[in-house]
Design a protein around this motif. Structure first.
Motif, PDB file in Angstrom:
ATOM      1  N   LYS A  92      29.044  42.592  33.546  1.00  0.00           N
ATOM      2  CA  LYS A  92      29.583  41.239  33.433  1.00  0.00           C
ATOM      3  C   LYS A  92      29.960  40.701  34.805  1.00  0.00           C
ATOM      4  N   ARG A  93      29.498  39.506  35.127  1.00  0.00           N
ATOM      5  CA  ARG A  93      29.811  38.899  36.425  1.00  0.00           C
ATOM      6  C   ARG A  93      31.245  38.384  36.442  1.00  0.00           C
ATOM      7  N   LYS A  94      31.713  37.870  35.313  1.00  0.00           N
ATOM      8  CA  LYS A  94      33.068  37.340  35.230  1.00  0.00           C
ATOM      9  C   LYS A  94      33.776  37.919  34.017  1.00  0.00           C
ATOM     10  N   ALA A 119      41.089  37.151  32.697  1.00  0.00           N
ATOM     11  CA  ALA A 119      42.307  37.962  32.774  1.00  0.00           C
ATOM     12  C   ALA A 119      42.770  38.383  31.381  1.00  0.00           C
ATOM     13  N   ARG A 120      42.665  37.483  30.427  1.00  0.00           N
ATOM     14  CA  ARG A 120      43.077  37.808  29.060  1.00  0.00           C
ATOM     15  C   ARG A 120      42.221  38.927  28.483  1.00  0.00           C
ATOM     16  N   GLU A 121      40.919  38.883  28.760  1.00  0.00           N
ATOM     17  CA  GLU A 121      40.017  39.925  28.263  1.00  0.00           C
ATOM     18  C   GLU A 121      40.381  41.277  28.864  1.00  0.00           C
ATOM     19  N   VAL A 158      44.969  44.045  42.509  1.00  0.00           N
ATOM     20  CA  VAL A 158      43.615  43.974  43.072  1.00  0.00           C
ATOM     21  C   VAL A 158      42.870  45.292  42.896  1.00  0.00           C
ATOM     22  N   TRP A 159      43.554  46.415  43.160  1.00  0.00           N
ATOM     23  CA  TRP A 159      42.899  47.725  43.044  1.00  0.00           C
ATOM     24  C   TRP A 159      42.452  47.990  41.617  1.00  0.00           C
ATOM     25  N   ILE A 160      43.361  47.777  40.677  1.00  0.00           N
ATOM     26  CA  ILE A 160      43.055  48.072  39.281  1.00  0.00           C
ATOM     27  C   ILE A 160      42.000  47.116  38.734  1.00  0.00           C
ATOM     28  N   GLU A 161      42.088  45.845  39.096  1.00  0.00           N
ATOM     29  CA  GLU A 161      41.086  44.894  38.636  1.00  0.00           C
ATOM     30  C   GLU A 161      39.699  45.311  39.119  1.00  0.00           C
ATOM     31  N   ARG A 162      39.617  45.792  40.354  1.00  0.00           N
ATOM     32  CA  ARG A 162      38.333  46.242  40.892  1.00  0.00           C
ATOM     33  C   ARG A 162      37.805  47.443  40.105  1.00  0.00           C
ATOM     34  N   VAL A 163      38.694  48.398  39.814  1.00  0.00           N
ATOM     35  CA  VAL A 163      38.287  49.572  39.037  1.00  0.00           C
ATOM     36  C   VAL A 163      37.818  49.158  37.648  1.00  0.00           C
ATOM     37  N   LEU A 164      38.574  48.291  36.997  1.00  0.00           N
ATOM     38  CA  LEU A 164      38.220  47.865  35.642  1.00  0.00           C
ATOM     39  C   LEU A 164      36.863  47.166  35.614  1.00  0.00           C
ATOM     40  N   ARG A 165      36.660  46.281  36.570  1.00  0.00           N
ATOM     41  CA  ARG A 165      35.394  45.546  36.596  1.00  0.00           C
ATOM     42  C   ARG A 165      34.214  46.461  36.893  1.00  0.00           C
ATOM     43  N   GLN A 166      34.370  47.371  37.836  1.00  0.00           N
ATOM     44  CA  GLN A 166      33.270  48.249  38.238  1.00  0.00           C
ATOM     45  C   GLN A 166      32.966  49.311  37.188  1.00  0.00           C
ATOM     46  N   GLN A 167      34.007  49.885  36.596  1.00  0.00           N
ATOM     47  CA  GLN A 167      33.814  51.027  35.712  1.00  0.00           C
ATOM     48  C   GLN A 167      33.662  50.658  34.245  1.00  0.00           C
TER      49      GLN A 167
END
Length: 299
Positions: free
Chosen positions: A241-243, A246-248, A227-236
């Motif tokens: 991108k809204r969505k 997981a593969r991407e 959860v932590w890393i996914e949040r960092v990846l999406r934000q930074q």
């Protein structure tokens, strides 16, 4: 008991033990007590040296990965704002070489749990099924073998606050104890096949498999996404991108963070949990310190 010493250049003991890769070390006096495999250990840091008791200098150096070229690894990180902030915050943090069974079992127990809860579960398993050992005026419990846990019941494991994870841990312990899952032999497998074998075990998905590959098999390219890393990846890295599938995310992490992606992941993870600083996404990405080539931000 007289303490032995070993050089520990470019190393931060406290950050290494408290960054969420291992869960049983406890503060004791000026240092920490824990177990390396079946050995009780006391270790403290004094400048660029580790003072320790319970094991040999060779064991300490290997467990704490003092041979990893940390400066070189950090120079290989991408030059983006989030990674730079994480690198500066985590100076001296090294990835441990953990015992395979202990690491696998612990991360099976980590599913949907916060670090504090995982520590509680680890201690409960050690107290209930491990062996108490004295060390430097304190005591620790080693981690129970796969055979010991395989001989337990699901109800006994649930008493250690595992919940539904008890069934998974019991099933995997049985496979490891019987030799069906030969963790030692698996060390010779290539990354993809090793990940496949791990994911065949009860309670092991992609995230747990990558954690075990990184912390127990020293596959430094493995990049666990929680959860932590996914949040960092999406934000930074995917701010527009809204969505993001997981593969991407997996493909991006493998190509962008490269050979030492596991170190980059742990630095990003620890900084996100403890750093307290929000880094705004930048518009420029660099592939490596030596190349000032523009890398397009995902849109």
């Amino acid at each position: 008991m007289k303490l032995s010493r070993v050089p520990a250049i470019n190393f931060d003991l406290e950050k290494t033990l408290h960054c969420g890769q291992v869960f049983h070390w406890e503060k004791s006096g000026d240092g920490f007590v824990g177990a390396i495999d079946k050995k009780a250990v006391y270790v403290e840091q004094r400048g660029d040296q580790l003072h320790f008791a319970g094991v040999t200098a060779k064991v300490i150096a290997r467990y704490f990965s003092l041979d990893h070229p940390l400066a070189e690894i950090c120079r290989s990180f991408p030059r983006d704002p989030a990674m730079r902030a994480a690198r500066d915050f985590c100076r001296g943090l090294r990835l441990l070489r953990q015992p395979r069974w202990e690491c696998l079992a612990t991360f099976i127990c980590s599913s949907m749990k916060q670090v504090a809860h995982i520590r509680q579960i680890s201690l409960a398993l050690r107290r209930s099924f491990g062996t108490r050992k004295a060390i430097y005026g304190s005591h620790v419990y080693d981690f129970p073998s796969a055979a010991r846990l395989a001989a337990s019941t699901e109800q006994e494991l649930r008493a250690c606050a595992l919940g539904y994870r008890a069934k998974n841990l019991l099933g995997t312990a049985s496979r490891v104890a019987s030799g069906e899952a030969n963790l030692k032999k698996w060390s010779k497998l290539p990354d993809e096949l090793l990940r496949e074998r791990l994911c065949e075990l009860p309670g092991v998905g992609a995230k747990v498999a990558n954690c075990v590959m990184l912390f127990a098999y020293e596959r430094l390219r493995a990049f666990p996404v929680d959860v932590w890393i996914e949040r960092v990846l999406r934000q930074q890295y995917f701010p527009r991108k809204r969505k993001v599938a997981a593969r991407e995310l997996r493909e991006f992490c493998d190509s962008y963070f490269g050979e030492h992606g596991g170190y980059a992941q742990q630095y990003l993870f620890h900084h996100a949990r403890k750093g307290g600083e929000v880094v705004r996404p930048g518009d420029v990405r660099y592939d490596s310190p030596g190349k000032k080539r523009r890398r397009a931000v995902p849109k």
